[in-house]
Design a protein around this motif. Structure first.
Motif, PDB file in Angstrom:
ATOM      1  N   ALA A 283       8.035  -0.897  -6.370  1.00  0.00           N
ATOM      2  CA  ALA A 283       8.067  -2.355  -6.403  1.00  0.00           C
ATOM      3  C   ALA A 283       6.854  -2.947  -5.704  1.00  0.00           C
ATOM      4  CB  ALA A 283       9.352  -2.856  -5.737  1.00  0.00           C
ATOM      5  N   LEU A 284       6.448  -2.336  -4.598  1.00  0.00           N
ATOM      6  CA  LEU A 284       5.293  -2.830  -3.847  1.00  0.00           C
ATOM      7  C   LEU A 284       4.029  -2.738  -4.687  1.00  0.00           C
ATOM      8  CD1 LEU A 284       4.187  -3.871  -1.143  1.00  0.00           C
ATOM      9  CD2 LEU A 284       3.900  -1.478  -0.450  1.00  0.00           C
TER      10      LEU A 284
ATOM     11  N   THR B 182      -0.167  -8.389  -9.040  1.00  0.00           N
ATOM     12  CA  THR B 182      -0.160  -9.806  -9.416  1.00  0.00           C
ATOM     13  C   THR B 182      -0.116 -10.755  -8.229  1.00  0.00           C
ATOM     14  OG1 THR B 182       2.255  -9.748  -9.619  1.00  0.00           O
ATOM     15  CG2 THR B 182       0.974  -9.294 -11.603  1.00  0.00           C
ATOM     16  N   ALA B 183       0.173 -10.257  -7.045  1.00  0.00           N
ATOM     17  CA  ALA B 183       0.356 -11.139  -5.888  1.00  0.00           C
ATOM     18  C   ALA B 183      -0.715 -10.906  -4.837  1.00  0.00           C
ATOM     19  CB  ALA B 183       1.743 -10.917  -5.282  1.00  0.00           C
ATOM     20  N   ASP B 184      -0.874 -11.884  -3.953  1.00  0.00           N
ATOM     21  CA  ASP B 184      -1.798 -11.785  -2.828  1.00  0.00           C
ATOM     22  C   ASP B 184      -1.218 -10.807  -1.803  1.00  0.00           C
ATOM     23  OD1 ASP B 184      -3.379 -12.080  -0.609  1.00  0.00           O
ATOM     24  OD2 ASP B 184      -3.082 -14.242  -0.400  1.00  0.00           O
TER      25      ASP B 184
ATOM     26  N   GLU C  95       5.777 -13.049   2.525  1.00  0.00           N
ATOM     27  CA  GLU C  95       7.074 -13.520   2.027  1.00  0.00           C
ATOM     28  C   GLU C  95       7.326 -13.015   0.614  1.00  0.00           C
ATOM     29  OE1 GLU C  95       7.697 -17.681   2.362  1.00  0.00           O
ATOM     30  OE2 GLU C  95       7.476 -17.718   4.542  1.00  0.00           O
ATOM     31  N   ALA C  96       6.294 -13.029  -0.218  1.00  0.00           N
ATOM     32  CA  ALA C  96       6.446 -12.540  -1.588  1.00  0.00           C
ATOM     33  C   ALA C  96       6.728 -11.039  -1.594  1.00  0.00           C
ATOM     34  CB  ALA C  96       5.187 -12.841  -2.400  1.00  0.00           C
ATOM     35  N   LEU C  97       6.056 -10.308  -0.715  1.00  0.00           N
ATOM     36  CA  LEU C  97       6.279  -8.874  -0.640  1.00  0.00           C
ATOM     37  C   LEU C  97       7.696  -8.569  -0.176  1.00  0.00           C
ATOM     38  CD1 LEU C  97       2.880  -7.708   0.920  1.00  0.00           C
ATOM     39  CD2 LEU C  97       3.599  -7.542  -1.471  1.00  0.00           C
ATOM     40  N   GLN C  98       8.183  -9.325   0.809  1.00  0.00           N
ATOM     41  CA  GLN C  98       9.557  -9.119   1.279  1.00  0.00           C
ATOM     42  C   GLN C  98      10.567  -9.419   0.182  1.00  0.00           C
ATOM     43  OE1 GLN C  98      10.668 -10.275   5.457  1.00  0.00           O
ATOM     44  NE2 GLN C  98       8.660 -11.235   5.420  1.00  0.00           N
TER      45      GLN C  98
ATOM     46  N   VAL D  79       3.573  -2.265   3.880  1.00  0.00           N
ATOM     47  CA  VAL D  79       3.767  -3.645   3.433  1.00  0.00           C
ATOM     48  C   VAL D  79       2.936  -4.605   4.279  1.00  0.00           C
ATOM     49  CG1 VAL D  79       5.474  -5.456   2.989  1.00  0.00           C
ATOM     50  CG2 VAL D  79       6.094  -3.053   2.656  1.00  0.00           C
ATOM     51  N   GLY D  80       2.759  -4.278   5.572  1.00  0.00           N
ATOM     52  CA  GLY D  80       1.944  -5.106   6.443  1.00  0.00           C
ATOM     53  C   GLY D  80       2.717  -6.134   7.229  1.00  0.00           C
ATOM     54  N   LEU D  81       4.037  -5.955   7.359  1.00  0.00           N
ATOM     55  CA  LEU D  81       4.849  -6.902   8.121  1.00  0.00           C
ATOM     56  C   LEU D  81       4.682  -6.665   9.614  1.00  0.00           C
ATOM     57  CD1 LEU D  81       8.214  -6.796   6.103  1.00  0.00           C
ATOM     58  CD2 LEU D  81       6.123  -8.087   5.619  1.00  0.00           C
TER      59      LEU D  81
END
Length: 213
Positions: free
Chosen positions: A86-87, A93-95, A100-103, A154-156
Motif C-alpha cells: 500500500a505504501l 501518486t502522493a507527496d 496524513e495521506a500515508l497514514q 513511512v516517516g512518521l
C-alpha cells in the motif's frame, strides 16, 4: 518413521506440496487461536478445523507453542507485506511528505485485513501474553517491527506512530468483543462503530455471520 497410521484426510493432505500443507494448517490455526486464544485452543480443535488428525498437526509443528509462534509470524508477515504494498502504491501518486495521506492509506489496508478476523485476533492474543517468556518476547518484537516500519519507512514521528497504533488496537478490541453484534440494537455501539469505520463498516458487520471455530 511414525507408527501412527494416516487417516484418509491426512493422506489427501500429504499429497499436497509441503508449503500448501503448512498453509492449510496455519490458516486453520489462525482461525482457532483467533476465536479461542492461546490457552483456550487445542491442537485437536485446530486439526478438526484443518480437516486432518491431531497427530498430523503435532508431527508438522511439534507442539502448540511452536504452532502459535508460526501463526503470529504469519500474521505479522502478511500485515507488513500489505502495508508495504500500500505504501509503494500510494507513493506513486502522493507527496511522500504528506504523512496524513500515508497514514490513511496504511490504515485502510489494516481495515481490509478484517476479512481475516483470525489474523488480527491472533495478534491481539499474542500482545496480551507479555508475561510468557517466549510468546511475549515474540509479540514485543512484532510490535516494534511495526513501529520501526512506521517510523523509518513511512516517516512518521513518535506521536504519529502512537496515534496510528492506538487506532489499530481500538479496531482489534471492537472486533475481539464482537461489538458489531450489537450494532442493530444499541445506539451507542452503532455510534462508536460508525466513528471508527466511517467508510468500511460493512467489512466489520459482515463478520457477525461468521461462525466461531
Amino acid at each position: 518413521m511414525s507408527s501412527v497410521s494416516l487417516s484418509t484426510d491426512d493422506a489427501v493432505v500429504t499429497r499436497m506440496r509441503s508449503e500448501d500443507r503448512r498453509a492449510l494448517v496455519l490458516e486453520a490455526a489462525t482461525r482457532v487461536f483467533g476465536d479461542r486464544g492461546y490457552y483456550g485452543a487445542t491442537t485437536d480443535q485446530i486439526a478438526r478445523e484443518a480437516g486432518v488428525s491431531q497427530p498430523y498437526v503435532v508431527r508438522m509443528f511439534g507442539n502448540k507453542e511452536t504452532l502459535f509462534l508460526e501463526v503470529l509470524q504469519r500474521a505479522l508477515d502478511r500485515m507488513m507485506s500489505a502495508f508495504r504494498t500500500a505504501l509503494e502504491e500510494n507513493r506513486e501518486t502522493a507527496d511522500p511528505g504528506d504523512h496524513e495521506a500515508l497514514q490513511r492509506c496504511i490504515g485502510r489496508t489494516y481495515v481490509d485485513l478484517l476479512a481475516d478476523r483470525g489474523l488480527l485476533l491472533s495478534l491481539m492474543h499474542a500482545f496480551a501474553m507479555g508475561a510468557d517468556p517466549v510468546i511475549g518476547r515474540a509479540a514485543r518484537q512484532g510490535m516494534l517491527d511495526v513501529y520501526r516500519f512506521l517510523r523509518d519507512e513511512v516517516g512518521l514521528d513518535a506521536a504519529e506512530c502512537s496515534d496510528f497504533l492506538a487506532g489499530g488496537m481500538l479496531l482489534n478490541t471492537v472486533v475481539g468483543m464482537r461489538m458489531a453484534d450489537d450494532y442493530d440494537d444499541d445506539p451507542l455501539a452503532r455510534e462508536l462503530l460508525e466513528a471508527i469505520l466511517p467508510t468500511k463498516l460493512d467489512l466489520l458487520l459482515a463478520l457477525r455471520d461468521e461462525p466461531t471455530s
